[in-house]
Design a protein around this motif. Sequence first.
Motif, PDB file in Angstrom:
ATOM      1  N   LEU A   1     -34.036  51.702   8.984  1.00 60.73           N
ATOM      2  CA  LEU A   1     -34.553  51.397  10.250  1.00 60.73           C
ATOM      3  C   LEU A   1     -36.010  51.830  10.317  1.00 60.73           C
ATOM      4  CD1 LEU A   1     -31.783  51.865  12.774  1.00 60.73           C
ATOM      5  CD2 LEU A   1     -32.661  49.923  12.144  1.00 60.73           C
ATOM      6  N   LYS A   2     -36.163  52.997   9.820  1.00 64.70           N
ATOM      7  CA  LYS A   2     -37.687  53.664  10.013  1.00 64.70           C
ATOM      8  C   LYS A   2     -38.422  52.688   8.975  1.00 64.70           C
ATOM      9  CE  LYS A   2     -36.448  58.020   9.088  1.00 64.70           C
ATOM     10  NZ  LYS A   2     -36.650  59.634   8.938  1.00 64.70           N
ATOM     11  N   LYS A   3     -38.005  52.343   7.649  1.00 63.21           N
ATOM     12  CA  LYS A   3     -38.951  51.534   7.003  1.00 63.21           C
ATOM     13  C   LYS A   3     -39.194  50.185   7.168  1.00 63.21           C
ATOM     14  CE  LYS A   3     -39.021  50.587   1.921  1.00 63.21           C
ATOM     15  NZ  LYS A   3     -38.324  50.684   0.647  1.00 63.21           N
ATOM     16  N   TYR A   4     -38.097  49.626   7.792  1.00 59.75           N
ATOM     17  CA  TYR A   4     -38.431  48.138   7.839  1.00 59.75           C
ATOM     18  C   TYR A   4     -38.734  47.589   9.380  1.00 59.75           C
ATOM     19  CZ  TYR A   4     -37.174  47.482   3.110  1.00 59.75           C
ATOM     20  OH  TYR A   4     -37.150  47.638   1.787  1.00 59.75           O
ATOM     21  N   CYS A   5     -38.135  48.553  10.263  1.00 64.61           N
ATOM     22  CA  CYS A   5     -38.521  47.816  11.929  1.00 64.61           C
ATOM     23  C   CYS A   5     -40.019  47.801  12.008  1.00 64.61           C
ATOM     24  CB  CYS A   5     -37.872  48.912  12.799  1.00 64.61           C
ATOM     25  SG  CYS A   5     -36.124  48.729  12.877  1.00 64.61           S
ATOM     26  N   PRO A   6     -40.965  48.417  11.454  1.00 62.35           N
ATOM     27  CA  PRO A   6     -42.278  48.147  11.667  1.00 62.35           C
ATOM     28  C   PRO A   6     -42.746  47.089  11.178  1.00 62.35           C
ATOM     29  CG  PRO A   6     -41.838  50.649  11.106  1.00 62.35           C
ATOM     30  CD  PRO A   6     -40.636  49.810  10.889  1.00 62.35           C
ATOM     31  N   LYS A   7     -42.065  46.577   9.966  1.00 61.68           N
ATOM     32  CA  LYS A   7     -42.425  45.257   9.242  1.00 61.68           C
ATOM     33  C   LYS A   7     -41.968  43.844   9.785  1.00 61.68           C
ATOM     34  CE  LYS A   7     -42.950  47.818   4.756  1.00 61.68           C
ATOM     35  NZ  LYS A   7     -42.535  48.025   3.303  1.00 61.68           N
ATOM     36  N   GLY A   8     -41.025  44.209  11.072  1.00 58.87           N
ATOM     37  CA  GLY A   8     -40.415  43.112  11.787  1.00 58.87           C
ATOM     38  C   GLY A   8     -39.341  42.454  10.988  1.00 58.87           C
ATOM     39  N   GLU A   9     -38.408  43.122  10.192  1.00 58.11           N
ATOM     40  CA  GLU A   9     -37.352  42.473   9.378  1.00 58.11           C
ATOM     41  C   GLU A   9     -36.359  42.570  10.628  1.00 58.11           C
ATOM     42  OE1 GLU A   9     -36.954  41.414   6.728  1.00 58.11           O
ATOM     43  OE2 GLU A   9     -38.378  41.804   5.312  1.00 58.11           O
ATOM     44  N   ASP A  10     -35.227  41.866  10.663  1.00 59.40           N
ATOM     45  CA  ASP A  10     -34.235  41.582  11.415  1.00 59.40           C
ATOM     46  C   ASP A  10     -32.878  42.519  10.953  1.00 59.40           C
ATOM     47  OD1 ASP A  10     -31.689  39.821  10.071  1.00 59.40           O
ATOM     48  OD2 ASP A  10     -33.736  39.329   9.540  1.00 59.40           O
ATOM     49  N   VAL A  11     -32.100  43.134  11.736  1.00 54.75           N
ATOM     50  CA  VAL A  11     -31.247  44.114  11.570  1.00 54.75           C
ATOM     51  C   VAL A  11     -30.133  43.718  10.509  1.00 54.75           C
ATOM     52  CG1 VAL A  11     -29.394  45.207  12.670  1.00 54.75           C
ATOM     53  CG2 VAL A  11     -31.433  45.001  13.979  1.00 54.75           C
ATOM     54  N   GLN A  12     -30.003  42.478  10.527  1.00 53.50           N
ATOM     55  CA  GLN A  12     -28.858  42.332   9.521  1.00 53.50           C
ATOM     56  C   GLN A  12     -29.650  42.369   8.018  1.00 53.50           C
ATOM     57  OE1 GLN A  12     -27.286  38.258  11.729  1.00 53.50           O
ATOM     58  NE2 GLN A  12     -26.061  38.755   9.920  1.00 53.50           N
ATOM     59  N   THR A  13     -30.810  41.877   7.693  1.00 51.60           N
ATOM     60  CA  THR A  13     -31.390  42.299   6.666  1.00 51.60           C
ATOM     61  C   THR A  13     -31.443  43.548   6.322  1.00 51.60           C
ATOM     62  OG1 THR A  13     -32.642  40.112   6.804  1.00 51.60           O
ATOM     63  CG2 THR A  13     -33.625  41.686   5.559  1.00 51.60           C
ATOM     64  N   ILE A  14     -31.764  44.464   7.548  1.00 53.90           N
ATOM     65  CA  ILE A  14     -32.100  46.013   7.144  1.00 53.90           C
ATOM     66  C   ILE A  14     -30.628  46.466   6.719  1.00 53.90           C
ATOM     67  CG2 ILE A  14     -32.248  47.987   8.265  1.00 53.90           C
ATOM     68  CD1 ILE A  14     -34.605  46.672  10.041  1.00 53.90           C
ATOM     69  N   LEU A  15     -29.534  45.819   7.315  1.00 54.51           N
ATOM     70  CA  LEU A  15     -28.165  46.376   6.876  1.00 54.51           C
ATOM     71  C   LEU A  15     -27.666  45.933   5.334  1.00 54.51           C
ATOM     72  CD1 LEU A  15     -26.228  45.768  10.185  1.00 54.51           C
ATOM     73  CD2 LEU A  15     -26.766  47.761   9.011  1.00 54.51           C
ATOM     74  N   LEU A  16     -28.334  44.817   4.976  1.00 58.09           N
ATOM     75  CA  LEU A  16     -28.231  44.674   3.417  1.00 58.09           C
ATOM     76  C   LEU A  16     -28.820  45.789   2.804  1.00 58.09           C
ATOM     77  CD1 LEU A  16     -28.864  40.894   3.486  1.00 58.09           C
ATOM     78  CD2 LEU A  16     -26.540  41.891   3.448  1.00 58.09           C
ATOM     79  N   CYS A  17     -30.011  46.221   3.184  1.00 60.77           N
ATOM     80  CA  CYS A  17     -30.743  47.311   2.293  1.00 60.77           C
ATOM     81  C   CYS A  17     -29.576  48.515   2.458  1.00 60.77           C
ATOM     82  CB  CYS A  17     -32.077  47.640   2.995  1.00 60.77           C
ATOM     83  SG  CYS A  17     -33.168  46.303   2.773  1.00 60.77           S
ATOM     84  N   VAL A  18     -29.229  48.734   3.411  1.00 61.44           N
ATOM     85  CA  VAL A  18     -28.197  50.059   3.580  1.00 61.44           C
ATOM     86  C   VAL A  18     -27.276  49.877   2.861  1.00 61.44           C
ATOM     87  CG1 VAL A  18     -26.345  51.124   4.986  1.00 61.44           C
ATOM     88  CG2 VAL A  18     -28.738  50.341   6.207  1.00 61.44           C
ATOM     89  N   ASN A  19     -26.400  48.658   2.588  1.00 58.07           N
ATOM     90  CA  ASN A  19     -25.383  48.388   1.595  1.00 58.07           C
ATOM     91  C   ASN A  19     -25.844  48.652   0.527  1.00 58.07           C
ATOM     92  OD1 ASN A  19     -23.942  47.551   3.851  1.00 58.07           O
ATOM     93  ND2 ASN A  19     -23.594  45.172   3.227  1.00 58.07           N
TER      94      ASN A  19
END
Length: 306
Positions: free
Chosen positions: A250-268
């Motif tokens: 979240l800290k890495k990608y929220c400032p870049k405007g990524e949506d939460v589902q895409t961020i969760l793929l990074c978590v996966n």
Amino acid sequence: MPNRIKSSPSKEDIQASFPELQKLFIPAPTSRNQEDPVKAADEITEYKMSSKPCGLCVIINNVNFDPPLKDRYGAHSDEESLKMVFQWLGFSLRVHKNQTAEQMKDLLKTYSQQQHDGDCFVCCIMSHGSSDGVHGTNGTIVSRDDIFGPFSGKSCPSLINKPKVFFIQACRGKEYHLSVEVQPDSYEEEEVEADAEMEDEASFETDAVEMSTLPADADFLVARSTVKGYVSFRETISGSWFIQSLCKQLKKYCPKGEDVQTILLCVNKEVSEKAARLRITGIAKQMPVHKVTLRKKLVFRVPNPQ
């Protein structure tokens, strides 16, 4: 006399000579606008996320349990990470620690009955779990319906058409994911196991929850630390693999405007590449999962990005 090569008749010649065959020729597919093709993502709008505060984030962190359940060492690190990230994202915070099952049910019902003027509701639950649900500190189960039911459209009208997000750190069974060998299809070597954190078994624990389906309602996102039937790992000092990865991404990608589902793929991806070395079963892995009934993109906007 030199041989003459006769050219084959074209499709147009055949169609002109035999009109009845025209229906057998399938025309080449054409796009309505070849220069500017429409992508599916272009037609999906975003949820409104401009209120200040943008919403409420409720954190329930069960650390100390009645016997025979063990205390969840390392959970304090998860709580601090979540508080920092969601405060940074412009949410109002409410933190509750060491809740019995009845207290958890009452809390969730109370929050569902409030007037939610923000654009989003987030609930983070960290506890022990089993195939029946999340444990309160007294060992009693809080079921899927107890967690999600109060926030359905019928029960919580002020959150209709607004995203309701649940992050749940808890086991969903007692099985361990065992590692499998992979061979990369590239010239670059990928050392999945070498990059993983190999911890001694004494330095991490499991949060051994099963929530099999989402409520039949719109605008929910439920992200869980592991798939059905398996344990979740929590390191006794630095916190759980899932929550720590979630906060990091979240800290890495929220400032870049990524949506939460895409961020969760990074978590996966990040969590699946970790590994725990167990004395009995060998190398164990973890696979987070998320399910959604969102109808738009959910983007956590940073109010004042640095």
